[in-house]
Design a protein around this motif. Sequence first.
Motif, PDB file in Angstrom:
ATOM      1  N   GLN A   1       0.813  -0.978  -0.099  1.00  0.00           N
ATOM      2  CA  GLN A   1      -0.114  -0.046   0.091  1.00  0.00           C
ATOM      3  C   GLN A   1       0.730   1.333   0.113  1.00  0.00           C
ATOM      4  O   GLN A   1       1.864   1.357   0.735  1.00  0.00           O
ATOM      5  CB  GLN A   1      -1.003  -0.003   1.272  1.00  0.00           C
TER       6      GLN A   1
ATOM      7  N   GLN B   1       0.135  -6.710   5.740  1.00  0.00           N
ATOM      8  CA  GLN B   1       0.657  -5.721   6.592  1.00  0.00           C
ATOM      9  C   GLN B   1       1.077  -6.676   8.153  1.00  0.00           C
ATOM     10  O   GLN B   1       2.189  -6.311   8.632  1.00  0.00           O
ATOM     11  CB  GLN B   1      -0.281  -4.749   6.931  1.00  0.00           C
TER      12      GLN B   1
ATOM     13  N   HIS C   1       0.974   5.297   0.700  1.00  0.00           N
ATOM     14  CA  HIS C   1       0.271   6.504   1.252  1.00  0.00           C
ATOM     15  C   HIS C   1       0.340   7.636   0.564  1.00  0.00           C
ATOM     16  O   HIS C   1       1.502   8.059   0.448  1.00  0.00           O
ATOM     17  CB  HIS C   1       0.715   6.608   2.788  1.00  0.00           C
TER      18      HIS C   1
ATOM     19  N   GLN D   1      -5.061   1.473   5.107  1.00  0.00           N
ATOM     20  CA  GLN D   1      -5.923   2.350   4.508  1.00  0.00           C
ATOM     21  C   GLN D   1      -7.224   2.279   4.497  1.00  0.00           C
ATOM     22  O   GLN D   1      -7.987   2.530   3.458  1.00  0.00           O
ATOM     23  CB  GLN D   1      -5.544   3.018   3.017  1.00  0.00           C
TER      24      GLN D   1
ATOM     25  N   TRP E   1      -4.817   1.778   9.826  1.00  0.00           N
ATOM     26  CA  TRP E   1      -4.099   2.877   9.239  1.00  0.00           C
ATOM     27  C   TRP E   1      -3.132   2.326   7.990  1.00  0.00           C
ATOM     28  O   TRP E   1      -3.067   2.867   7.004  1.00  0.00           O
ATOM     29  CB  TRP E   1      -3.426   3.781   9.995  1.00  0.00           C
ATOM     30  N   LEU E   2      -2.492   1.346   8.387  1.00  0.00           N
ATOM     31  CA  LEU E   2      -1.424   0.488   7.570  1.00  0.00           C
ATOM     32  C   LEU E   2      -2.326   0.121   6.177  1.00  0.00           C
ATOM     33  O   LEU E   2      -1.501   0.199   5.032  1.00  0.00           O
ATOM     34  CB  LEU E   2      -0.946  -0.649   7.936  1.00  0.00           C
TER      35      LEU E   2
END
Lengths: 213, 213
Positions: free
Chosen positions: A182, B21, A184, B43, B40-41
């Motif tokens: 992912q 993750q 950011h 999203q 958060w990692l």
Amino acid sequence: MNKSMKIPKATITRLSLYCRQLELLEFDGYRMVSSEKLAWLCQVNPAQVRKDLGYFGEFGVRGVGYDVRDLMFEIKKILAVNRDWNMGIVGVGNLGSALLQNQNFPARGFYFVAAFDSDAEKIGKRIFPGLVIRDIKELKTAVQDSEVEIGVITTPASEAQSIADLFLDANVNAILNFSPTQIHVPDCCLVENIDFTIKLDVLTYKLKHELQI
Amino acid sequence: MNKSMKIPKATITRLSLYCRQLELLEFDGYRMVSSEKLAWLCQVNPAQVRKDLGYFGEFGVRGVGYDVRDLMFEIKKILAVNRDWNMGIVGVGNLGSALLQNQNFPARGFYFVAAFDSDAEKIGKRIFPGLVIRDIKELKTAVQDSEVEIGVITTPASEAQSIADLFLDANVNAILNFSPTQIHVPDCCLVENIDFTIKLDVLTYKLKHELQI
């Protein structure tokens, strides 16, 4: 379309699918197509086709169907693929090379106009006439010179975020990310991820739970 | 999980993302992770993480979070990637070659055990130790000999359907389709499509309608 209306992403994906099938229908000489036939070709149900198109207006004629060429043209306008787009790619390994040589991109108006790598052995190599692999350090100037609008990332996962940051710094705010991680980005930037192994995980899940293997 | 419950595909896709993750967290030495951090990692929002996992049981401890290794192990079990899978690929062009050499597949337990092409110049060529490109005509016997469970199609669109039919005839009922077309299969067969240009259409749609370029 009401500008404030949020269209489901699945609808956009299906519009792209409809467009492909309409191209094939046109190639085969069809002038009209029913929502039933278009739905069957795309493996969705006819009500879904009508609902998806309904977000954007009235296209077909009840009992007659859609004009193949008109509908294709309208969908291309909606998807903004009624024009050409310039792409820049970072990471000219096996996958990057394969993408650079994939004729489906230029056939649909997506042109690679810049390619970058950090490997000194690759820098300076010519991919095709007019496209030479450049040093990643030149990304910002090269991207601006070539008017790159979409950045493509095919680096290892560990480098993907820093490449995304470089694209952002060069004002490229649309990224197609092939690295298996992912990235950011701020709200002003769009990212679409293509992660092959996630698709495989979905397959194996279904194999176990739906086919009960 | 209730066996009759239909889990949303988006949940399965996110489970795969969580798994990635968690692997990175484990690699970095973390033993626990909160749903907020995992969210958060990846999203997504924390409620989504809890909801996705909630389909499959109770994993975390309120106020403490999830045990990284345990959760990773449980997700791998759910996704059925706690074992190895054999894959066979048809179409050893640029993309096929890139996939065969992509180390992300074996790293996740997905092994190419057979490769096929119809080009006489490619047949007999060795990809890596133990893997030689075979004639597409040998698909059925080779697939059964090598116990291929997942078929990968990287041929031009015009050939994809006939290759899918060959896989089905050889009892391979899970297909990862990279060709830019829809293939039609019976209910006993699973297909996941990876169409690069559809992702680009989604990006250009968003560029036009969301960023208003």
